[in-house]
Scaffold this active site. Sequence first.
Site, PDB file in Angstrom:
ATOM      1  N   LYS A  81       0.827  -1.217   0.000  1.00 13.66           N
ATOM      2  CA  LYS A  81       0.000   0.000   0.000  1.00 13.66           C
ATOM      3  C   LYS A  81       0.860   1.265   0.000  1.00 13.66           C
ATOM      4  O   LYS A  81       0.589   2.189  -0.751  1.00 13.66           O
ATOM      5  CB  LYS A  81      -0.933   0.036   1.230  1.00 13.66           C
ATOM      6  N   ARG A 139      -9.261   1.094   9.096  1.00 14.76           N
ATOM      7  CA  ARG A 139      -8.887  -0.288   9.358  1.00 14.76           C
ATOM      8  C   ARG A 139      -9.976  -1.010  10.132  1.00 14.76           C
ATOM      9  O   ARG A 139      -9.831  -2.190  10.426  1.00 14.76           O
ATOM     10  CB  ARG A 139      -7.614  -0.317  10.187  1.00 14.76           C
ATOM     11  N   ARG A 162      11.730  -5.884   4.569  1.00 10.93           N
ATOM     12  CA  ARG A 162      11.337  -4.495   4.342  1.00 10.93           C
ATOM     13  C   ARG A 162      12.252  -3.502   5.068  1.00 10.93           C
ATOM     14  O   ARG A 162      12.575  -3.674   6.228  1.00 10.93           O
ATOM     15  CB  ARG A 162       9.903  -4.323   4.828  1.00 10.93           C
ATOM     16  N   ARG A 200      11.574  -1.509  10.571  1.00 15.07           N
ATOM     17  CA  ARG A 200      10.578  -1.128  11.574  1.00 15.07           C
ATOM     18  C   ARG A 200      10.518  -2.176  12.681  1.00 15.07           C
ATOM     19  O   ARG A 200      10.460  -3.360  12.389  1.00 15.07           O
ATOM     20  CB  ARG A 200       9.200  -1.001  10.910  1.00 15.07           C
ATOM     21  N   ARG A 210       0.167  -8.807  13.315  1.00 13.40           N
ATOM     22  CA  ARG A 210      -0.423  -7.745  12.474  1.00 13.40           C
ATOM     23  C   ARG A 210      -1.293  -8.350  11.376  1.00 13.40           C
ATOM     24  O   ARG A 210      -2.336  -7.802  11.026  1.00 13.40           O
ATOM     25  CB  ARG A 210       0.676  -6.862  11.892  1.00 13.40           C
TER      26      ARG A 210
HETATM   27  P1  AMP Z   1       1.133   0.700   9.121  1.00  9.46           P
HETATM   28  O1  AMP Z   1       2.326   1.553   8.859  1.00  9.46           O
HETATM   29  O2  AMP Z   1      -0.071   1.121   8.329  1.00  9.46           O
HETATM   30  O3  AMP Z   1       1.430  -0.756   9.000  1.00  9.46           O
HETATM   31  O4  AMP Z   1       0.737   0.973  10.658  1.00  9.46           O
HETATM   32  C1  AMP Z   1       1.629   0.666  11.726  1.00  9.46           C
HETATM   33  C2  AMP Z   1       0.855   0.538  13.017  1.00  9.46           C
HETATM   34  O5  AMP Z   1       0.204   1.785  13.330  1.00  9.46           O
HETATM   35  C3  AMP Z   1      -0.297  -0.475  12.999  1.00  9.46           C
HETATM   36  O6  AMP Z   1       0.149  -1.801  13.236  1.00  9.46           O
HETATM   37  C4  AMP Z   1      -1.176   0.055  14.131  1.00  9.46           C
HETATM   38  O7  AMP Z   1      -0.636  -0.233  15.404  1.00  9.46           O
HETATM   39  C5  AMP Z   1      -1.069   1.556  13.914  1.00  9.46           C
HETATM   40  N1  AMP Z   1      -2.111   2.021  12.962  1.00  9.46           N
HETATM   41  C6  AMP Z   1      -1.921   2.535  11.721  1.00  9.46           C
HETATM   42  N2  AMP Z   1      -3.078   2.852  11.140  1.00  9.46           N
HETATM   43  C7  AMP Z   1      -4.047   2.527  12.020  1.00  9.46           C
HETATM   44  C8  AMP Z   1      -5.477   2.575  12.002  1.00  9.46           C
HETATM   45  N3  AMP Z   1      -6.141   3.037  10.932  1.00  9.46           N
HETATM   46  N4  AMP Z   1      -6.135   2.152  13.111  1.00  9.46           N
HETATM   47  C9  AMP Z   1      -5.492   1.706  14.189  1.00  9.46           C
HETATM   48  N5  AMP Z   1      -4.157   1.597  14.272  1.00  9.46           N
HETATM   49  C10 AMP Z   1      -3.428   1.997  13.197  1.00  9.46           C
END
Ligand code: AMP
Length: 220
Positions: free
Chosen positions: A13, A88, A127, A160, A171
Amino acid sequence: MNILLLGAPGAGKGTQAELLAEHLHIPHVASGDLFREALRSDTPLGREAKGYIDRGELVPDAVTIAMVRERLAAPDSREGVILDGFPRTIEQARALDEVLAEQRQKVDLVAFIRVRPDELLKRLSGRWTCRDCGGVYHTLYNPPQRPGVCDACGGALYQRPDDRPETQSRRIEVYLAQTSPLVEHYRRRRVLVEIDGEQDIARVQDDLRKAVTGKQQAKA
Ligand code: AMP
């Protein structure tokens, strides 16, 4: 146009949103990047979100929705945005509808980038992310020209902490339980297109752009 990219962690994404944002000249709004920025700056929001992020859990809806609402109120969001990682949950999707309706806008297109779970794990483990601009690389699929250095901005690349193996699987589980119902939610609203996320980066981008063009023509 307001475009959502939906897909599991590791589906691509972020990479695709970045390319599409450049092409369409609208902002790429990634909730994960907003959280990581808050963590880096050690703000109250960052401190509140940290435990959830480290465990691979979702940050509570109320906190996440408030953060994205504020970002969408910025003037650069008026012409539309590409949302990556938000919504989400169904509750976040409802809140997004409300926020957009206040601005006389709506969700125009939801691109679901489909990738099988075993492939997701491979991707997450290779990654690398840029500390400065959030650019994403992969040791095998999308290596930077110089190891450890971002091609786009020269920033340092890091892995990360939530890409650790235990957190990766958590996740993906959280995605399947809480986020994947959004696919049907948006399919019923007839705004969903499904894209094969296992193609190379350029082809996925090509499919996305075709979907956007199709939508723009339908709107005109
Ligand atoms: P991402 O970079 O999108 O994989 O997000 C990293 C982490 O941020 C996720 O595993 C969640 O802990 C938090 N996070 C990101 N977006 C959301 C969302 N829309 N709702 C809840 N937690 C989020």
